[in-house]
Each structure stands twice: as structure tokens, then as C-alpha cells.
Design a protein around this motif. Structure first.
Motif, PDB file in Angstrom:
ATOM      1  N   ILE A   1      24.774 -10.219 -40.254  1.00 38.73           N
ATOM      2  CA  ILE A   1      25.923 -10.817 -40.913  1.00 38.73           C
ATOM      3  C   ILE A   1      25.965 -10.346 -42.361  1.00 38.73           C
ATOM      4  O   ILE A   1      24.934 -10.218 -43.003  1.00 38.73           O
TER       5      ILE A   1
ATOM      6  N   CYS B   1      27.785 -18.112 -45.201  1.00 36.27           N
ATOM      7  CA  CYS B   1      28.851 -17.917 -44.225  1.00 36.27           C
ATOM      8  C   CYS B   1      29.302 -19.257 -43.653  1.00 36.27           C
ATOM      9  O   CYS B   1      28.650 -20.281 -43.823  1.00 36.27           O
ATOM     10  N   SER B   2      30.411 -19.209 -42.959  1.00 37.76           N
ATOM     11  CA  SER B   2      30.902 -20.391 -42.269  1.00 37.76           C
ATOM     12  C   SER B   2      30.032 -20.677 -41.056  1.00 37.76           C
ATOM     13  O   SER B   2      29.449 -19.765 -40.467  1.00 37.76           O
TER      14      SER B   2
ATOM     15  N   ILE C   1      29.352 -17.755 -38.472  1.00 37.38           N
ATOM     16  CA  ILE C   1      30.520 -16.902 -38.283  1.00 37.38           C
ATOM     17  C   ILE C   1      30.448 -15.820 -39.350  1.00 37.38           C
ATOM     18  O   ILE C   1      30.207 -16.111 -40.520  1.00 37.38           O
ATOM     19  N   ASN C   2      30.645 -14.592 -38.975  1.00 34.66           N
ATOM     20  CA  ASN C   2      30.533 -13.473 -39.905  1.00 34.66           C
ATOM     21  C   ASN C   2      31.753 -13.424 -40.829  1.00 34.66           C
ATOM     22  O   ASN C   2      32.592 -12.542 -40.755  1.00 34.66           O
ATOM     23  N   ARG C   3      31.830 -14.437 -41.686  1.00 36.84           N
ATOM     24  CA  ARG C   3      32.927 -14.552 -42.648  1.00 36.84           C
ATOM     25  C   ARG C   3      32.386 -15.307 -43.855  1.00 36.84           C
ATOM     26  O   ARG C   3      31.716 -16.328 -43.702  1.00 36.84           O
ATOM     27  N   SER C   4      32.667 -14.804 -45.036  1.00 37.04           N
ATOM     28  CA  SER C   4      32.157 -15.474 -46.233  1.00 37.04           C
ATOM     29  C   SER C   4      32.917 -16.770 -46.483  1.00 37.04           C
ATOM     30  O   SER C   4      34.056 -16.936 -46.049  1.00 37.04           O
TER      31      SER C   4
END
Length: 106
Positions: A17, A22-23, A30-33
Motif C-alpha cells: 500500500i 490509509c482508510s 484500502i489503498n487510498r490516503s
């Protein structure tokens, strides 16, 4: 990052990731900042827990200045600090780093 909790987080999150923070949805990353609307309350809650003083004074800018100083003290060049801070101009981080009273490098 240091300490057992940081290492536990990194081990749980894994290395596949991109963002450090991350979320998390239903117990899985989840691979999202995280956006600033999520980060700011987390930082303020942590500051309250450690009794860090005037919690209302914490801001995104506080984090950027601290990160810029940390990178400078670690020997990173201004161009790298600028890229990491997502600044298009060297003028902004230069403002943070030029004043001796703000220099935390010792």
C-alpha cells in the motif's frame, strides 16, 4: 516512526500500500490516503490524549512545517522537501526553514 505500535501498524497494513495512513473499511485497509478532513480530527484527538497543549492550534500547516523541519534535520535537500510537501515553489518551505527560531536541528 518508532515503537511497537508503529511497527505493528506497518506489519498489519503491509507493504503493498502506498500511503502511510490509509482508510480502513470493515477491518481491512484500502489503498487510498486519508484526506485532510479525516487526518485533522485524528491528530487533534492524539494531541488531547498526550496533553500536547493548545489542541485548537494544530493544523495541516503545523504538520507541514514539522515535516519540513524533520526532513531538513535528516539532511534532505530543499528540492526533496519541496516535492514531499507538494509545494510548486521553493518560497513556501523556504519561509518555514529560513528563520533560526524555528530551526529544530540544534
Amino acid at each position: 516512526l518508532n515503537g511497537g505500535r508503529s511497527n505493528a501498524w506497518l506489519a498489519w497494513r503491509g507493504h503493498n500500500i502506498g500511503p502511510l495512513f490509509c482508510s480502513i473499511y470493515q477491518g481491512k485497509w484500502i489503498n487510498r490516503s486519508l484526506g485532510i478532513t479525516k487526518v485533522k480530527p485524528i491528530i487533534k484527538e492524539a494531541a488531547v490524549r498526550i496533553r500536547a497543549g493548545d489542541v485548537q492550534a494544530f493544523s495541516r500547516n503545523s504538520l507541514q512545517v514539522s515535516a519540513a523541519h524533520g526532513l531538513l534535520c535528516s539532511g534532505y535537500r530543499p528540492a526533496v522537501i519541496m516535492r514531499v510537501g507538494r509545494w510548486n515553489s521553493i518560497n513556501v518551505p523556504a519561509c518555514y526553514l529560513e528563520f533560526p527560531e524555528h530551526n529544530v536541528c540544534g
